[in-house]
Design a protein around this motif. Structure first.
Motif, PDB file in Angstrom:
ATOM      1  N   ARG A 132       0.836  -1.175  -0.038  1.00 19.90           N
ATOM      2  CA  ARG A 132      -0.063  -0.127   0.038  1.00 19.90           C
ATOM      3  C   ARG A 132       0.827   1.435   0.097  1.00 19.90           C
ATOM      4  O   ARG A 132       0.637   2.262  -1.025  1.00 19.90           O
ATOM      5  CB  ARG A 132      -0.699   0.067   1.189  1.00 19.90           C
ATOM      6  CG  ARG A 132      -1.801   1.332   1.377  1.00 19.90           C
ATOM      7  CD  ARG A 132      -2.785   1.067   2.238  1.00 19.90           C
ATOM      8  NE  ARG A 132      -3.890   0.151   1.895  1.00 19.90           N
ATOM      9  CZ  ARG A 132      -5.159   0.117   2.275  1.00 19.90           C
ATOM     10  NH1 ARG A 132      -5.371   1.054   3.037  1.00 19.90           N
ATOM     11  NH2 ARG A 132      -5.795  -0.639   1.733  1.00 19.90           N
ATOM     12  N   ASN A 133       1.777   1.141   0.764  1.00 16.63           N
ATOM     13  CA  ASN A 133       2.649   2.651   0.821  1.00 16.63           C
ATOM     14  C   ASN A 133       3.455   2.600  -0.295  1.00 16.63           C
ATOM     15  O   ASN A 133       3.536   3.791  -1.075  1.00 16.63           O
ATOM     16  CB  ASN A 133       3.627   2.457   2.049  1.00 16.63           C
ATOM     17  CG  ASN A 133       4.422   3.636   2.305  1.00 16.63           C
ATOM     18  OD1 ASN A 133       4.010   4.628   1.985  1.00 16.63           O
ATOM     19  ND2 ASN A 133       5.571   3.632   2.796  1.00 16.63           N
ATOM     20  N   ALA A 134       4.177   1.673  -0.987  1.00 15.80           N
ATOM     21  CA  ALA A 134       4.783   1.650  -2.100  1.00 15.80           C
ATOM     22  C   ALA A 134       3.842   2.439  -3.265  1.00 15.80           C
ATOM     23  O   ALA A 134       4.367   2.815  -4.222  1.00 15.80           O
ATOM     24  CB  ALA A 134       5.536   0.298  -2.634  1.00 15.80           C
ATOM     25  N   ALA A 135       2.726   1.600  -3.482  1.00  9.22           N
ATOM     26  CA  ALA A 135       1.706   2.206  -4.456  1.00  9.22           C
ATOM     27  C   ALA A 135       1.311   3.438  -4.333  1.00  9.22           C
ATOM     28  O   ALA A 135       1.204   4.264  -5.309  1.00  9.22           O
ATOM     29  CB  ALA A 135       0.413   1.241  -4.379  1.00  9.22           C
ATOM     30  N   HIS A 136       1.091   3.890  -3.018  1.00  9.58           N
ATOM     31  CA  HIS A 136       0.700   5.248  -2.780  1.00  9.58           C
ATOM     32  C   HIS A 136       1.828   6.452  -3.343  1.00  9.58           C
ATOM     33  O   HIS A 136       1.613   7.281  -3.809  1.00  9.58           O
ATOM     34  CB  HIS A 136       0.580   5.329  -1.389  1.00  9.58           C
ATOM     35  CG  HIS A 136      -0.140   6.986  -0.969  1.00  9.58           C
ATOM     36  ND1 HIS A 136      -1.308   7.464  -1.441  1.00  9.58           N
ATOM     37  CD2 HIS A 136       0.532   7.875  -0.379  1.00  9.58           C
ATOM     38  CE1 HIS A 136      -1.217   8.603  -1.150  1.00  9.58           C
ATOM     39  NE2 HIS A 136      -0.094   8.849  -0.299  1.00  9.58           N
ATOM     40  N   GLN A 137       3.296   5.942  -3.064  1.00 14.03           N
ATOM     41  CA  GLN A 137       4.357   6.807  -3.390  1.00 14.03           C
ATOM     42  C   GLN A 137       4.533   6.622  -4.826  1.00 14.03           C
ATOM     43  O   GLN A 137       4.866   7.692  -5.335  1.00 14.03           O
ATOM     44  CB  GLN A 137       5.556   6.361  -2.810  1.00 14.03           C
ATOM     45  CG  GLN A 137       5.577   6.385  -1.293  1.00 14.03           C
ATOM     46  CD  GLN A 137       6.864   5.961  -0.645  1.00 14.03           C
ATOM     47  OE1 GLN A 137       7.723   5.219  -1.198  1.00 14.03           O
ATOM     48  NE2 GLN A 137       7.172   5.857   0.634  1.00 14.03           N
ATOM     49  N   ALA A 138       4.025   5.743  -5.500  1.00 11.20           N
ATOM     50  CA  ALA A 138       4.263   5.355  -7.134  1.00 11.20           C
ATOM     51  C   ALA A 138       3.329   6.342  -7.613  1.00 11.20           C
ATOM     52  O   ALA A 138       3.398   6.784  -8.770  1.00 11.20           O
ATOM     53  CB  ALA A 138       4.348   4.149  -7.437  1.00 11.20           C
ATOM     54  N   ALA A 139       2.260   6.401  -7.091  1.00 12.25           N
ATOM     55  CA  ALA A 139       1.099   7.220  -7.768  1.00 12.25           C
ATOM     56  C   ALA A 139       1.336   8.812  -7.882  1.00 12.25           C
ATOM     57  O   ALA A 139       0.891   9.246  -8.647  1.00 12.25           O
ATOM     58  CB  ALA A 139      -0.231   6.968  -6.901  1.00 12.25           C
ATOM     59  N   PHE A 140       2.185   9.184  -6.810  1.00 10.42           N
ATOM     60  CA  PHE A 140       2.442  10.503  -6.863  1.00 10.42           C
ATOM     61  C   PHE A 140       3.841  11.040  -7.562  1.00 10.42           C
ATOM     62  O   PHE A 140       4.162  12.046  -7.609  1.00 10.42           O
ATOM     63  CB  PHE A 140       2.738  11.145  -5.568  1.00 10.42           C
ATOM     64  CG  PHE A 140       1.177  11.141  -4.731  1.00 10.42           C
ATOM     65  CD1 PHE A 140       0.357  12.399  -5.078  1.00 10.42           C
ATOM     66  CD2 PHE A 140       0.783  10.368  -4.183  1.00 10.42           C
ATOM     67  CE1 PHE A 140      -0.964  12.126  -4.544  1.00 10.42           C
ATOM     68  CE2 PHE A 140      -0.700  10.328  -3.443  1.00 10.42           C
ATOM     69  CZ  PHE A 140      -1.493  11.564  -3.840  1.00 10.42           C
ATOM     70  N   ILE A 141       4.357   9.836  -8.433  1.00  8.46           N
ATOM     71  CA  ILE A 141       5.615  10.479  -9.049  1.00  8.46           C
ATOM     72  C   ILE A 141       5.560  11.431 -10.024  1.00  8.46           C
ATOM     73  O   ILE A 141       6.245  12.397 -10.085  1.00  8.46           O
ATOM     74  CB  ILE A 141       6.209   8.849  -9.474  1.00  8.46           C
ATOM     75  CG1 ILE A 141       6.917   8.036  -8.381  1.00  8.46           C
ATOM     76  CG2 ILE A 141       7.384   9.256 -10.522  1.00  8.46           C
ATOM     77  CD1 ILE A 141       7.387   6.826  -8.662  1.00  8.46           C
ATOM     78  N   PRO A 142       4.554  11.404 -10.807  1.00  8.40           N
ATOM     79  CA  PRO A 142       4.402  12.455 -11.787  1.00  8.40           C
ATOM     80  C   PRO A 142       3.958  13.690 -11.439  1.00  8.40           C
ATOM     81  O   PRO A 142       4.198  14.772 -11.901  1.00  8.40           O
ATOM     82  CB  PRO A 142       3.043  11.819 -12.339  1.00  8.40           C
ATOM     83  CG  PRO A 142       2.841  10.318 -12.200  1.00  8.40           C
ATOM     84  CD  PRO A 142       3.366  10.356 -10.899  1.00  8.40           C
ATOM     85  N   LEU A 143       3.453  13.947 -10.019  1.00  8.56           N
ATOM     86  CA  LEU A 143       3.267  15.119  -9.398  1.00  8.56           C
ATOM     87  C   LEU A 143       4.286  15.819  -8.725  1.00  8.56           C
ATOM     88  O   LEU A 143       4.175  17.013  -8.303  1.00  8.56           O
ATOM     89  CB  LEU A 143       1.965  14.788  -8.504  1.00  8.56           C
ATOM     90  CG  LEU A 143       0.709  14.236  -9.197  1.00  8.56           C
ATOM     91  CD1 LEU A 143      -0.412  13.870  -8.205  1.00  8.56           C
ATOM     92  CD2 LEU A 143       0.217  15.150 -10.428  1.00  8.56           C
ATOM     93  N   LYS A 144       5.216  15.180  -8.620  1.00 13.76           N
ATOM     94  CA  LYS A 144       6.391  15.683  -7.871  1.00 13.76           C
ATOM     95  C   LYS A 144       7.268  16.640  -8.330  1.00 13.76           C
ATOM     96  O   LYS A 144       7.562  16.614  -9.758  1.00 13.76           O
ATOM     97  CB  LYS A 144       7.456  14.582  -7.252  1.00 13.76           C
ATOM     98  CG  LYS A 144       7.046  13.618  -6.386  1.00 13.76           C
ATOM     99  CD  LYS A 144       7.905  12.707  -5.878  1.00 13.76           C
ATOM    100  CE  LYS A 144       7.368  11.630  -4.875  1.00 13.76           C
ATOM    101  NZ  LYS A 144       8.540  10.766  -4.477  1.00 13.76           N
ATOM    102  N   GLU A 145       7.581  17.846  -7.837  1.00 17.74           N
ATOM    103  CA  GLU A 145       8.397  18.680  -8.502  1.00 17.74           C
ATOM    104  C   GLU A 145       9.848  18.453  -8.382  1.00 17.74           C
ATOM    105  O   GLU A 145      10.192  18.136  -7.242  1.00 17.74           O
ATOM    106  CB  GLU A 145       7.859  20.207  -7.896  1.00 17.74           C
ATOM    107  CG  GLU A 145       6.483  20.349  -7.979  1.00 17.74           C
ATOM    108  CD  GLU A 145       6.237  21.624  -8.899  1.00 17.74           C
ATOM    109  OE1 GLU A 145       7.483  22.207  -9.433  1.00 17.74           O
ATOM    110  OE2 GLU A 145       5.050  21.839  -9.222  1.00 17.74           O
ATOM    111  N   ASP A 146      10.738  18.753  -9.223  1.00 19.85           N
ATOM    112  CA  ASP A 146      12.017  18.553  -9.168  1.00 19.85           C
ATOM    113  C   ASP A 146      12.933  19.684  -8.287  1.00 19.85           C
ATOM    114  O   ASP A 146      12.542  20.767  -8.324  1.00 19.85           O
ATOM    115  CB  ASP A 146      12.742  18.447 -10.459  1.00 19.85           C
ATOM    116  CG  ASP A 146      12.237  17.028 -11.276  1.00 19.85           C
ATOM    117  OD1 ASP A 146      12.093  16.205 -10.270  1.00 19.85           O
ATOM    118  OD2 ASP A 146      12.432  16.942 -12.264  1.00 19.85           O
TER     119      ASP A 146
END
Length: 50
Positions: A36-50
């Motif tokens: 669950r935690n890994a899927a939640h983190q992966a879901a927000f990868i496109p929304l992260k700012e560099d």
């Protein structure tokens, strides 16, 4: 025995077993306790700012 016939018999018997085992492995991997935690983190990868 022809190659096609040999491959067809293999796919009808052991190929099905291999696909079922692969499917069950994916299901177990997805529903494991830490997923669950890994899927939640992966879901927000496109929304992260560099």
């Amino acid at each position: 025995m022809e190659t096609y016939t040999l491959m067809r018999h293999f796919a009808d018997s052991w190929g099905l077993v291999a696909m079922v085992l692969f499917f069950l492995g994916v299901v177990v991997f997805i529903f494991r306790p830490g997923a669950r935690n890994a899927a939640h983190q992966a879901a927000f990868i496109p929304l992260k700012e560099d």
